[in-house]
Design a protein around this motif. Structure first.
Motif, PDB file in Angstrom:
ATOM      1  N   UNK A 162       0.780  -1.200   0.039  1.00 36.83           N
ATOM      2  CA  UNK A 162       0.042  -0.051  -0.093  1.00 36.83           C
ATOM      3  C   UNK A 162       1.065   1.181  -0.004  1.00 36.83           C
ATOM      4  N   UNK A 163       2.049   1.235   0.648  1.00 38.34           N
ATOM      5  CA  UNK A 163       2.795   2.383   0.668  1.00 38.34           C
ATOM      6  C   UNK A 163       4.395   1.906   1.116  1.00 38.34           C
ATOM      7  N   UNK A 164       5.412   2.750   0.742  1.00 37.30           N
ATOM      8  CA  UNK A 164       6.602   2.547   1.018  1.00 37.30           C
ATOM      9  C   UNK A 164       7.541   3.707   1.033  1.00 37.30           C
ATOM     10  N   UNK A 165       8.249   4.070   2.049  1.00 39.80           N
ATOM     11  CA  UNK A 165       9.149   5.225   2.084  1.00 39.80           C
ATOM     12  C   UNK A 165      10.438   4.942   2.442  1.00 39.80           C
ATOM     13  N   UNK A 223      24.637   2.361   9.556  1.00 38.62           N
ATOM     14  CA  UNK A 223      23.274   2.479   8.776  1.00 38.62           C
ATOM     15  C   UNK A 223      23.368   3.061   7.455  1.00 38.62           C
ATOM     16  N   UNK A 224      22.656   2.562   6.449  1.00 42.60           N
ATOM     17  CA  UNK A 224      22.708   3.211   5.303  1.00 42.60           C
ATOM     18  C   UNK A 224      21.343   3.884   4.624  1.00 42.60           C
ATOM     19  N   UNK A 225      20.354   3.021   5.290  1.00 41.31           N
ATOM     20  CA  UNK A 225      18.912   3.832   4.993  1.00 41.31           C
ATOM     21  C   UNK A 225      17.976   3.053   5.933  1.00 41.31           C
ATOM     22  N   UNK A 226      16.804   3.500   5.964  1.00 42.17           N
ATOM     23  CA  UNK A 226      15.800   3.170   6.986  1.00 42.17           C
ATOM     24  C   UNK A 226      14.523   3.780   6.247  1.00 42.17           C
ATOM     25  N   UNK A 227      13.485   2.964   6.494  1.00 41.48           N
ATOM     26  CA  UNK A 227      12.218   3.078   5.677  1.00 41.48           C
ATOM     27  C   UNK A 227      11.081   2.363   6.556  1.00 41.48           C
ATOM     28  N   UNK A 228       9.793   2.800   5.776  1.00 42.97           N
ATOM     29  CA  UNK A 228       8.658   2.115   6.487  1.00 42.97           C
ATOM     30  C   UNK A 228       7.952   1.512   5.083  1.00 42.97           C
ATOM     31  N   UNK A 229       6.796   0.705   5.190  1.00 47.21           N
ATOM     32  CA  UNK A 229       5.889   0.131   4.265  1.00 47.21           C
ATOM     33  C   UNK A 229       4.821  -0.431   5.153  1.00 47.21           C
TER      34      UNK A 229
END
Length: 153
Positions: A69-72, A113-119
Motif C-alpha cells: 500500500x505504501x513505502x518510504x 546504517x545506510x537507509x531506513x524506511x517504512x512500508x
C-alpha cells in the motif's frame, strides 16, 4: 565495537534480516547504488517475512496475501560496489487489514546504517479484488515472531 557488534546493535530488534550482495549493475551514472534498489531490498525482506509468518502460503492456497500500500525511505549513506547489505524488517503495527513495517539497511563495508524506511502491507483477497482482515493465524505468527502482542484495532 567490531562490525558484527555495530550491526547487531542496529538490527537487534529486527526478527528478519536478509543479507544481500551489492551488484555492480545496481550502481547508476552517479557512481552509487540507485535508489530503486533500496526498495527492491525492502521488498525482498518483506517477502521473506511474509514467508516466515505464513502469508505467502495463504496466498498460494487461497489467493489471499500481501499487497503493498505504501513505502518510504530515508537515505543515510551512499552505497557502492563492492559491499554487502543486511536488510532488517519488523512489524510495528497490525491493523484490521494492514500490517505496518520498519526497515533498516546496514552497510557491511561502512559498518553503518545506510537507509531506513517504512512500508504498509494490506492483506488482499486477490479473487474478490479487495482488502480483507488479517487472519488470526497470521496475527499469531507475527506476534510469535516479534515476541509481543499487538493491540487490536
Amino acid at each position: 565495537m567490531g562490525e558484527d557488534g555495530v550491526m547487531a546493535e542496529l538490527l537487534a530488534d529486527y526478527r528478519v534480516v536478509v543479507e544481500l550482495p551489492v551488484q555492480w549493475g545496481e550502481q547508476d551514472a552517479l557512481g552509487h547504488v540507485n535508489h530503486v534498489n533500496y526498495f527492491r531490498w525492502y521488498e525482498t525482506s518483506r517477502i521473506v517475512y511474509a514467508e516466515k509468518v505464513g502469508l505467502m502460503d495463504l496466498h498460494r492456497g487461497e489467493r489471499v496475501g500481501p499487497i503493498l500500500a505504501s513505502v518510504a525511505n530515508d537515505y543515510r549513506r551512499q552505497l557502492v560496489f563492492p559491499d554487502t547489505v543486511h536488510v532488517g524488517v519488523r512489524v510495528t503495527r497490525i491493523g484490521v487489514a494492514s500490517i505496518s513495517l520498519e526497515h533498516k539497511i546496514f552497510s557491511r563495508s561502512q559498518r553503518a546504517l545506510a537507509a531506513e524506511g517504512t512500508s504498509t502491507l494490506v492483506v488482499f483477497d486477490y479473487n474478490a479484488q479487495k482488502p480483507t482482515r488479517v487472519p488470526d493465524a497470521i496475527r499469531a505468527a507475527i506476534e510469535a515472531m516479534e515476541g509481543r502482542e499487538f493491540p487490536r484495532s
